[in-house]
Design a protein around this motif. Structure first.
Motif, short mmCIF file in Angstrom:
data_model
loop_
_atom_site.label_atom_id
_atom_site.label_comp_id
_atom_site.label_asym_id
_atom_site.label_seq_id
_atom_site.Cartn_x
_atom_site.Cartn_y
_atom_site.Cartn_z
N ALA A 139 44.61 46.12 48.29
CA ALA A 139 43.17 45.86 48.87
C ALA A 139 42.62 44.65 47.36
CB ALA A 139 41.91 47.01 47.57
N PRO A 140 42.36 43.47 48.78
CA PRO A 140 42.11 42.37 47.16
C PRO A 140 41.17 42.43 46.26
CG PRO A 140 41.00 42.20 49.96
CD PRO A 140 41.38 43.68 49.05
N LEU A 141 40.96 41.57 45.37
CA LEU A 141 39.66 40.93 45.30
C LEU A 141 38.84 40.29 45.25
CD1 LEU A 141 38.67 41.09 41.76
CD2 LEU A 141 40.65 39.52 41.51
N LEU A 142 37.85 40.41 45.47
CA LEU A 142 36.76 39.42 46.17
C LEU A 142 35.73 38.37 45.07
CD1 LEU A 142 35.38 41.42 49.02
CD2 LEU A 142 37.67 39.83 49.04
N TYR A 143 35.46 37.50 45.15
CA TYR A 143 34.48 36.73 44.42
C TYR A 143 33.39 36.36 45.49
CZ TYR A 143 32.99 33.25 40.63
OH TYR A 143 32.02 32.94 39.25
N HIS A 144 31.89 36.99 44.59
CA HIS A 144 30.98 37.17 45.19
C HIS A 144 29.62 36.94 44.69
CE1 HIS A 144 27.18 39.55 47.86
NE2 HIS A 144 27.69 37.18 48.48
N GLY A 145 28.70 35.36 45.03
CA GLY A 145 27.16 36.26 43.80
C GLY A 145 27.55 34.86 42.73
N GLY A 146 28.95 34.75 42.28
CA GLY A 146 29.06 34.66 40.96
C GLY A 146 30.03 35.72 40.29
N PRO A 175 38.72 55.54 50.21
CA PRO A 175 39.04 53.87 50.09
C PRO A 175 38.25 53.59 49.50
CG PRO A 175 37.93 55.04 52.41
CD PRO A 175 38.31 55.81 51.28
N MET A 176 37.24 54.23 48.58
CA MET A 176 36.43 53.82 47.13
C MET A 176 37.58 54.10 46.14
SD MET A 176 33.07 55.87 47.60
CE MET A 176 33.49 57.82 47.63
N GLN A 177 38.07 54.37 46.51
CA GLN A 177 39.50 54.90 45.33
C GLN A 177 39.84 53.18 45.24
OE1 GLN A 177 42.91 56.11 45.66
NE2 GLN A 177 42.82 54.35 43.34
N GLN A 178 40.47 53.45 47.00
CA GLN A 178 41.40 52.26 47.20
C GLN A 178 40.92 50.72 46.72
OE1 GLN A 178 43.31 54.20 50.38
NE2 GLN A 178 44.98 54.36 49.78
N ALA A 179 39.07 50.64 46.44
CA ALA A 179 38.79 49.84 46.49
C ALA A 179 39.17 49.05 45.08
CB ALA A 179 37.77 50.14 46.83
N SER A 180 39.33 49.76 44.20
CA SER A 180 39.47 49.64 42.90
C SER A 180 41.27 49.03 42.49
CB SER A 180 39.77 50.66 42.38
OG SER A 180 40.74 51.75 42.44
N GLY A 181 41.66 48.88 43.79
CA GLY A 181 42.74 47.90 44.17
C GLY A 181 44.04 48.86 43.40
N THR A 190 34.71 35.60 48.72
CA THR A 190 35.97 34.54 49.29
C THR A 190 37.03 35.43 48.38
OG1 THR A 190 36.13 33.72 47.38
CG2 THR A 190 35.25 32.49 49.13
N GLY A 191 37.63 35.50 49.16
CA GLY A 191 39.27 36.10 48.25
C GLY A 191 39.59 35.48 47.05
N VAL A 192 40.17 35.82 46.02
CA VAL A 192 40.62 35.31 44.66
C VAL A 192 42.58 35.01 44.53
CG1 VAL A 192 40.86 34.46 42.41
CG2 VAL A 192 38.62 35.80 43.57
N THR A 193 42.60 33.74 44.40
CA THR A 193 43.90 33.54 44.63
C THR A 193 44.35 33.02 42.86
OG1 THR A 193 43.32 30.93 45.22
CG2 THR A 193 44.03 32.01 47.13
N VAL A 194 45.50 32.68 43.01
CA VAL A 194 46.05 31.57 41.74
C VAL A 194 46.95 30.49 42.28
CG1 VAL A 194 47.60 31.89 39.81
CG2 VAL A 194 45.77 33.15 39.83
N ILE A 195 46.70 29.69 42.51
CA ILE A 195 48.00 28.48 43.12
C ILE A 195 49.35 28.39 41.61
CG2 ILE A 195 48.29 26.81 44.53
CD1 ILE A 195 46.50 28.80 45.71
N THR A 196 50.07 27.95 42.12
CA THR A 196 51.09 27.81 41.08
C THR A 196 51.61 26.85 41.62
OG1 THR A 196 52.82 29.73 41.66
CG2 THR A 196 51.18 30.27 40.09
N ALA A 197 52.52 26.03 40.93
CA ALA A 197 53.84 25.27 41.07
C ALA A 197 54.56 25.14 39.90
CB ALA A 197 52.81 23.89 41.80
N THR A 198 55.20 24.22 40.20
CA THR A 198 56.87 23.45 39.81
C THR A 198 57.11 22.00 39.61
OG1 THR A 198 57.87 26.06 38.54
CG2 THR A 198 59.11 24.08 37.73
N ALA A 199 56.50 21.77 38.88
CA ALA A 199 57.40 19.83 39.35
C ALA A 199 59.39 19.77 39.12
CB ALA A 199 56.43 18.96 38.32
N LYS A 200 59.29 18.61 39.49
CA LYS A 200 60.41 17.99 39.43
C LYS A 200 60.82 17.91 38.04
CE LYS A 200 60.46 15.93 43.50
NZ LYS A 200 60.60 13.99 44.10
N VAL A 257 36.44 45.26 47.98
CA VAL A 257 36.26 45.58 49.31
C VAL A 257 36.21 47.28 49.41
CG1 VAL A 257 37.08 46.21 51.88
CG2 VAL A 257 37.85 44.31 49.97
N VAL A 258 35.03 47.49 50.02
CA VAL A 258 34.36 48.79 50.55
C VAL A 258 34.39 49.08 51.85
CG1 VAL A 258 33.85 49.76 47.93
CG2 VAL A 258 31.86 49.02 49.67
#
Length: 311
Positions: free
Chosen positions: A146-153, A208-214, A19-29, A158-159
């Protein structure tokens, strides 16, 4: 087939789905902010544009998301592992040390992401020990990093797939062979054309290998130059990277935010963490160089270097 339902084994099995990795953010009223790391983000619908993610029912952030008009999905780039870890840990104020802006509903928008989606709260669905939150996308940013991925813990990146790369190489070779047959022999004897072709072929495998680092190419090269030469002025770096200062400035600002370089009196210097990152890029460069040129003798390499220096 595994029949006994072991929660830990179930979690490990789910880990086979990258999967990809996200940070979900919000501000309450009332102004309270929430930011949580999540890899449960997914698309739902194109018309209307809906996305979803899930949060543990016992999370202390549930009430904030309930009382916010909007939430933001910050899709992390490959070099944002520290951001992922930061928002995965409990903290009284997760945003005090984070660079961010404000989006719709004052939802915090993180910088240097791969993409961002600003969503109005659309629906909330019971999902066992999680709440499934559905948002209607009202604005988005696509930065193409390039996105951060999470796999197998563990974190991953991406390469290019070996099979795809092989097919691409075979197609390129066939196209080049056909082009050779179609064009005049003059190009074969034009050294400038041959140099450009060689550089493009080298970049096709290395970038592609270099850009996979972000990091973008200019950002990685900036770190590598500083690792090799030490402190370098901004104007000198423009010459080393062969790019306009208006294009170099954003790269410098990004690396400053990551605390990988420091800038004093217009001089750029690596921090300790920046030096560590630069070493990794140099190792990647040297490994690929060995892959391409490893079968040449010392004498052949010496001639090659002599020709390059002459140019």
């Amino acid at each position: 087939m595994t029949t006994a339902f072991d929660p830990k084994a179930f979690r490990r099995a789910l880990g086979n789905f990258a999967t990809g990795v996200t940070v979900i953010t919000a501000t309450a009223k009332d102004g309270q902010q929430a930011g949580v790391t999540a890899n449960s983000f997914n698309s739902v619908s194109l018309d209307p544009p809906l996305v979803l993610w899930s949060i543990m029912k016992n999370s202390g952030s549930v009430e904030i998301f309930d009382n916010a008009s909007h939430f933001a999905v910050n899709v992390l780039a490959a070099d944002q592992i520290d951001i992922s870890n930061h928002f995965a840990r409990p903290s009284d104020d997760k945003f005090s040390s984070i660079d961010y802006g404000k989006g719709l509903g004052d939802a915090p928008l993180l910088t240097d992401c791969a993409a961002r989606f600003q969503c109005a709260n659309y629906d909330k669905v019971d999902g066992g020990d999680h709440w499934i939150l559905i948002g209607k996308v009202e604005a988005f940013d696509d930065y193409g990093r390039a996105p951060l991925l999470y796999h197998g813990g563990t974190y991953s990146a991406v390469v290019p797939h070996v099979g795809a790369a092989q097919k691409s190489a075979e197609a390129d070779a066939a196209a080049a062979e056909q082009a050779d047959a179609d064009r005049e022999k003059m190009l074969d004897n034009n050294l400038y054309y041959q140099m450009l072709s060689a550089v493009k072929r080298y970049q096709r495998g290395y970038w592609p290998m270099q850009q996979a680092s972000g990091l973008r190419v200019a950002e990685a090269h900036l770190l590598m130059v500083l690792k090799d030469l030490g402190s370098v002025s901004f104007s000198a770096m423009v010459d080393y990277l062969l790019m306009p200062d208006q294009d170099l400035a954003p790269s410098v600002e990004k690396l400053k935010r990551k605390a990988w370089i420091s800038v004093q009196d217009d001089n750029l210097t690596l921090t300790e963490e920046g030096a560590h990152q630069a070493e990794a890029y140099w190792q990647l460069s040297e490994d690929y160089q060995e892959k391409v040129f490893g079968d040449l003798t010392d004498e052949e390499l010496a001639v090659f270097r002599k020709v390059l220096k002459k140019i």
